[in-house]
Design an enzyme around this catalytic site. Structure first.
Site, PDB file in Angstrom:
ATOM      1  N   THR A   1       1.534   1.128  -4.069  1.00  0.00           N
ATOM      2  CA  THR A   1       2.265   0.803  -5.294  1.00  0.00           C
ATOM      3  C   THR A   1       1.269   0.814  -6.444  1.00  0.00           C
ATOM      4  OG1 THR A   1       3.794  -0.588  -4.047  1.00  0.00           O
ATOM      5  CG2 THR A   1       3.721  -0.917  -6.435  1.00  0.00           C
TER       6      THR A   1
ATOM      7  N   LYS B   1      10.111   1.884  -6.734  1.00  0.00           N
ATOM      8  CA  LYS B   1       9.316   0.795  -6.152  1.00  0.00           C
ATOM      9  C   LYS B   1       9.080  -0.322  -7.171  1.00  0.00           C
ATOM     10  CE  LYS B   1       7.047  -1.432  -3.037  1.00  0.00           C
ATOM     11  NZ  LYS B   1       5.720  -1.071  -2.515  1.00  0.00           N
TER      12      LYS B   1
ATOM     13  N   LYS C   1      -0.990  -7.978  -8.766  1.00  0.00           N
ATOM     14  CA  LYS C   1      -1.044  -6.559  -9.137  1.00  0.00           C
ATOM     15  C   LYS C   1       0.343  -5.995  -9.405  1.00  0.00           C
ATOM     16  CE  LYS C   1      -1.372  -3.513  -5.794  1.00  0.00           C
ATOM     17  NZ  LYS C   1      -0.304  -2.466  -5.745  1.00  0.00           N
TER      18      LYS C   1
END
Length: 290
Positions: free
Chosen positions: A96, A172, A241
């Site tokens: 990702t 995503k 993140k």
């Protein structure tokens, strides 16, 4: 014959690479921990000692590292893979990292005659070991055809969500917004139950079967109840993140994401407290002030 190069053998990447090797594909795998790479070797999975060694001769190079900077270094840094790949090879980005970087790498690799398939994953470590992941796939028809059997070795569900690299990352991002907010609200709900003097485990058992239930409430809520914060299945740092990618991407398209922004601050609070390597269910403990 399809030959696989693999970069990144962490909690997810290791079992994913083993699934591909178990499907009969020769895999040359590199990890920053050579010891870990060697511990996973066997059958058609061979540990190699450099990025270049993994990329040399590979018709497909799979990247399962953590951050955009790591992908950039793997592909285009000193000793990077891009210079070793032959025209016609395909890079599969499964981490990702956000749509912007993937779009840039696709352009730069394209200039070398190398394709890119955008294929971020969801499902966790247990499902990775069983080849039962959800993979959100995007790319050209030609590149998808070349990589489909490999992706299918890791996934029970791998829909094509768009025709160009970056589309998979966009889906995503939406996925991670939901996951990150669900974990945070699970922690908040159970912290409230605790503060009101309820039996937290009994409350969780009741609610997970009703309309308030969700996968994250059932899964992470169970870890919260058990206090299993050192049994790290998904580190809190990952959601620092990922929620940063969510909010940055949302800003780039002028989309307000107030719930994601609040959840991001909760994860950042945990990192600031030195809890980044704990399981992300530690948000419950953060909200209880423990």
């Amino acid at each position: 014959m399809t030959t696989i190069g693999w970069i990144g053998l962490g909690a997810m990447g290791g079992p994913m690479a083993q699934c591909v090797a178990a499907a009969g594909y020769p895999v040359s795998a590199y990890d920053v921990s050579l010891e870990r790479a060697r511990s996973l070797a066997g059958g058609d999975l061979t540990a190699v000692d450099s990025i270049r060694a993994a990329a040399t001769g590979a018709t497909v190079l799979v990247l399962m590292v953590a951050t955009p900077d790591q992908v950039e270094a793997v592909l285009f840094g000193e000793g990077g893979a891009a210079g070793e790949l032959e025209p016609g090879a395909v890079v599969v980005v499964m981490a990702t990292v956000g749509p912007g970087p993937v779009e840039s790498w696709a352009r730069r690799l394209g200039e070398l005659g190398v394709g890119l398939v955008d294929a971020p994953v969801s499902g966790g470590v247990a499902r990775a070991a069983k080849g039962d992941l959800l993979v959100m796939v995007s790319g050209s028809a030609e590149d998808l055809a070349a990589t489909r059997p490999i992706i299918d070795a890791m996934a029970s569900t791998a829909p094509v969500v768009g025709p160009v690299p970056g589309d998979g990352q966009k889906v995503k991002v939406v996925n991670q917004l939901l996951c990150g907010v669900h974990i945070a609200v699970a922690g908040e709900a159970l912290a409230l139950a605790d503060s009101m003097g309820l039996d937290v485990e009994a409350t969780w058992e009741v609610l997970k079967a009703g309309a308030a239930g969700s996968f994250m409430f059932g899964d992470r809520g169970g870890r919260m109840v058990a206090g299993a914060f050192d049994d790290v299945r998904s580190a809190l740092d990952i959601f620092v993140k990922d929620m940063g990618i969510v909010t940055t991407t949302a800003k780039s398209v002028d989309q307000p994401t107030p719930l994601a922004a609040v959840a991001e601050q909760l994860y950042l609070t945990g990192r600031r407290k030195g809890l980044g390597r704990k399981d992300d269910s530690i948000v419950y403990g953060i909200l209880r002030g423990r």
